[in-house]
Design an enzyme around this catalytic site. Structure first.
Site, PDB file in Angstrom:
ATOM      1  N   THR B 101       0.855  -1.188   0.000  1.00  0.00           N
ATOM      2  CA  THR B 101       0.000   0.000   0.000  1.00  0.00           C
ATOM      3  C   THR B 101       0.890   1.236   0.000  1.00  0.00           C
ATOM      4  O   THR B 101       1.633   1.465   0.965  1.00  0.00           O
ATOM      5  CB  THR B 101      -0.913   0.000   1.229  1.00  0.00           C
ATOM      6  OG1 THR B 101      -1.765  -1.149   1.156  1.00  0.00           O
ATOM      7  CG2 THR B 101      -1.779   1.249   1.273  1.00  0.00           C
ATOM      8  N   LYS B 182      -7.377   1.723  -3.442  1.00  0.00           N
ATOM      9  CA  LYS B 182      -7.055   1.184  -2.118  1.00  0.00           C
ATOM     10  C   LYS B 182      -7.148   2.292  -1.067  1.00  0.00           C
ATOM     11  O   LYS B 182      -7.661   2.088   0.030  1.00  0.00           O
ATOM     12  CB  LYS B 182      -5.647   0.582  -2.120  1.00  0.00           C
ATOM     13  CG  LYS B 182      -5.100   0.208  -0.731  1.00  0.00           C
ATOM     14  CD  LYS B 182      -5.629  -1.117  -0.206  1.00  0.00           C
ATOM     15  CE  LYS B 182      -5.346  -1.334   1.265  1.00  0.00           C
ATOM     16  NZ  LYS B 182      -4.259  -2.207   1.599  1.00  0.00           N
ATOM     17  N   LYS B 251       0.412   3.787   8.930  1.00  0.00           N
ATOM     18  CA  LYS B 251       1.009   4.136   7.631  1.00  0.00           C
ATOM     19  C   LYS B 251      -0.087   4.415   6.596  1.00  0.00           C
ATOM     20  O   LYS B 251      -0.045   5.424   5.885  1.00  0.00           O
ATOM     21  CB  LYS B 251       1.886   2.983   7.147  1.00  0.00           C
ATOM     22  CG  LYS B 251       2.379   3.134   5.715  1.00  0.00           C
ATOM     23  CD  LYS B 251       3.119   1.896   5.241  1.00  0.00           C
ATOM     24  CE  LYS B 251       2.240   0.662   5.099  1.00  0.00           C
ATOM     25  NZ  LYS B 251       1.366   0.673   3.901  1.00  0.00           N
TER      26      LYS B 251
END
Lengths: 438, 438
Positions: B101, B182, B251
């Protein structure tokens, strides 16, 4: 002459109350004081106080009575809980001054309860204070008093003894108006107290010298009364117990947020501060000084930071100042808009804040413009776009350091919502419009 | 036949990567894997993997390569850091699939860097995943892949091996589109993960039985995939290390907030979650499972709560459900409005969320209305006024218990701002309008 002064009944000899009561003693009053905590009574006696044997004993025969316990439930207990509570024990025509910070609706309920128990002879004054323990002891508090004209006339001399000559505010609107004024003042106090910790914690994460940062803040437009007052305690980790417990400001901010919810008025910076204070409570910081909230941002003592080079230090200090000025502008907007919504006398509010613990350089300058409604001008002024850009850079830097900025992010969200409304090119004081019904 | 299947190069054998790689092994692929952490390599060998001796060795000669390291800096290091990194070592015409990601802008920079070093022969696919370690190991992940048509054509079979038949999304828009998809999915994930802890911590403060509350949530419209997935770990304090470290969602939410700031788009629930995660990091919770964030709300194990009477339990559970449904509605609004702002394919986004870890009952129902723009109708629907009233009562109850509600208060502020705009009588899905440029 001292001997002619009346005896004052007093309940609540905590950090503030003790100072207020002993100030009256030094001015020649006899003070008959009561507190549930025995050690403070002993100390009070040594300071020349007369120790009451009970609540009723503190009130009986005293034409003047001051209540300075910590919260509305404590007030309720002290004044009304049973036959021996203060309200029943006071002599006919007594002056009852409530200095505790309570919701305006609660102050009004005290008035109503006095009537209900047949004591409408008592002259009740709703008179919360601001200024901290030192000013309490010096008799230079700010006091915001709301009551009937008759009660104010009779009690004014005593309020004057406890307050600075320029800081006694007789707030129009009767009982409750004093508490309301205190509440909107506390909007600033509640935000500024956490902002002081947020700024100093962020500074530590940036690797800055804490003392140098403090001095830069105090000398700049990032100044707030709270920062100047709290930051020395952060430098010395003087939190145990320090001067002003976290639980006190937590109670005050709870009055603000509960009242705001009641009115469906959003106070996002206050609720953010409140949630962060509650998180501190879970960590066991409740009895510590509120300056210890800096530990929510930086785990080690901030004075232990090994400073970086002078160049990176200058750049870092600039970020810290930017964080504070932008939070303070948004805090001013939240306080001004909520005060307007509550129909508070804005001139008195402005004067009071600048002379009390809620003051900041940003409130003084930007707050004045917000109050005057002169906020639409843009010529020569910093825009909301510029404010957002500046604060966004601060937030990014903090994020890179894994430093939370609870208020900084909340303030940035307000600025971004204002930009979404199309106000980016307006002066930054227009942030207040986010709160308005438009 | 298994022997005809190509060898897959693989880097990043963490919780997710290990499952993905061993799934490929079970499907008959040889996988030559690399990781900087020696113990996982030993485990990988025992699971039938071929252990690469270096990054270059994992790539050399392999026409297919999967990168599943934890973050953009790690990707940069693995792919480009020196002559022996993956990008230089891959054979001519290789398929390089990035499943980490990362920000969409970073995925695009990978494409550009490949060109810059003369490797535009490599077919690069930006293909982040969702679903957790178990689905990784089962080969039933959700995958959001963006790339050139040619790259997708060549790599599709391998993506299909790692994903559920219905959960492979070929996202229009080329490299970066997968990461963007995402990211907007993670808006929901980041909020729901904290909401799960907030709900269970609040339930404990209310004195409710944790297992009973979990079951009530999972069976109700307060359901979210994250709550169902995380709450068992809260019941068993399975945080050390658990399955999904706090640092991972921290994150991911950082990618969201940095991108939002770049676009001047407010994401207040995400920033609130982020600041709370950062506060958890300061407490040392970073390596623990993110379900351990419940400790930010309740200090003791939630399973140790001694439950109250069935009557007060029913009332308490109602409050917890109300907290969650209102947060989830606001989360849906934040995700939908940000996705629209980024011109994400909304039909694909809706389908994907409902099949992945960002799903919730509220997103399914209210999110659909927000996407269709059918949100202005009010007939028979709950209004924003009703939502604010319900959530306000929850917040007051939490406040009385000294329980922070970071997301609950932030959601309430959004509702109150909507009311200030005059939208109180509109359906609650209109909360999305707070984010719109109006």
């Amino acid at each position: 002459m001292a001997s002619e002064k009346p005896t004052i009944g007093f309940v609540g000899l905590g950090a503030m109350g003790f100072g207020m009561a002993t100030n009256l003693i030094s001015l020649g009053y006899k003070v008959r004081g009561y507190d549930v905590w025995a050690p403070t009574l002993e100390r009070f006696k040594q300071a020349g106080g007369e120790v009451a044997t009970s609540l009723a004993n503190s009130a009986a025969g005293n034409a003047y009575f001051v209540c300075m316990v910590a919260s509305a439930p404590q007030v309720q207990s002290a004044l009304f809980d049973d036959e021996k509570a203060v309200a029943k024990a006071l002599p006919q025509g007594a002056i009852l001054i409530l200095c505790s910070t309570v919701p305006a609706t609660y102050a009004q309920s005290v008035r109503d309860q006095l009537i209900a128990i047949g004591r409408n002879d008592i002259h009740f004054i709703d008179a919360p204070v601001s200024g901290g323990a030192k000013r309490a002891a010096d008799g230079t508090l700010s006091i915001m008093a709301g009551a009937s004209d008759e009660a104010l006339e009779k009690g004014k001399f005593l309020l004057a003894e406890m307050s600075d000559a320029n800081k006694l505010y007789l707030v129009p609107g009767g009982v409750g108006a004093g508490s309301n004024m205190k509440m909107v003042h506390q909007v600033l106090a509640a935000i500024h107290i956490l902002a002081a910790s947020e700024a100093m914690g962020f500074a530590a994460q940036l690797g800055l010298d804490a003392k140098e940062v403090r001095e830069a803040i105090v000398a700049s437009e990032a100044w707030s009364w709270m920062h100047e007052n709290r930051s020395p305690r952060m430098l010395e980790e003087d939190y145990f117990p320090g001067v002003s417990a976290l639980t006190i400001i937590l109670k005050d901010v709870g009055i603000i947020t509960a009242t705001a919810r009641h009115h469906n008025f959003p106070v996002p910076l206050c609720t953010t501060a409140e949630q962060t204070y509650l998180s501190g409570l879970i960590r066991g910081f409740g009895p510590n000084d509120d300056a210890g909230m800096v530990r929510m941002y930086y785990s080690q003592p901030i004075s232990n930071v090994t400073p970086k080079s002078p160049e990176s230090s200058a750049a870092g200090i600039k970020l810290v100042l930017a964080l504070l000025t932008n939070i303070h502008i948004c805090a001013a907007a939240e306080a001004v808009s909520f005060a307007k919504f509550l129909n508070v006398d804005m001139g008195q509010f402005y004067e009071l804040v600048n002379a009390a613990a809620g003051g900041s350089e940003m409130f003084k300058v930007r707050g004045a413009e917000m109050i005057e409604g002169a906020k639409n001008g843009t010529a020569g002024k910093r825009t909301l776009d510029e404010a957002a850009k500046e604060l966004s850079a601060v937030v990014q830097q903090a994020r890179d350091l894994h430093c939370p900025l609870h208020l900084g992010n909340e303030a940035l969200n307000l600025l971004l919502f204002a930009k979404r409304r199309g106000w980016g090119e307006l002066a930054d004081t227009n942030i207040e419009k986010v709160y308005e019904a438009l």
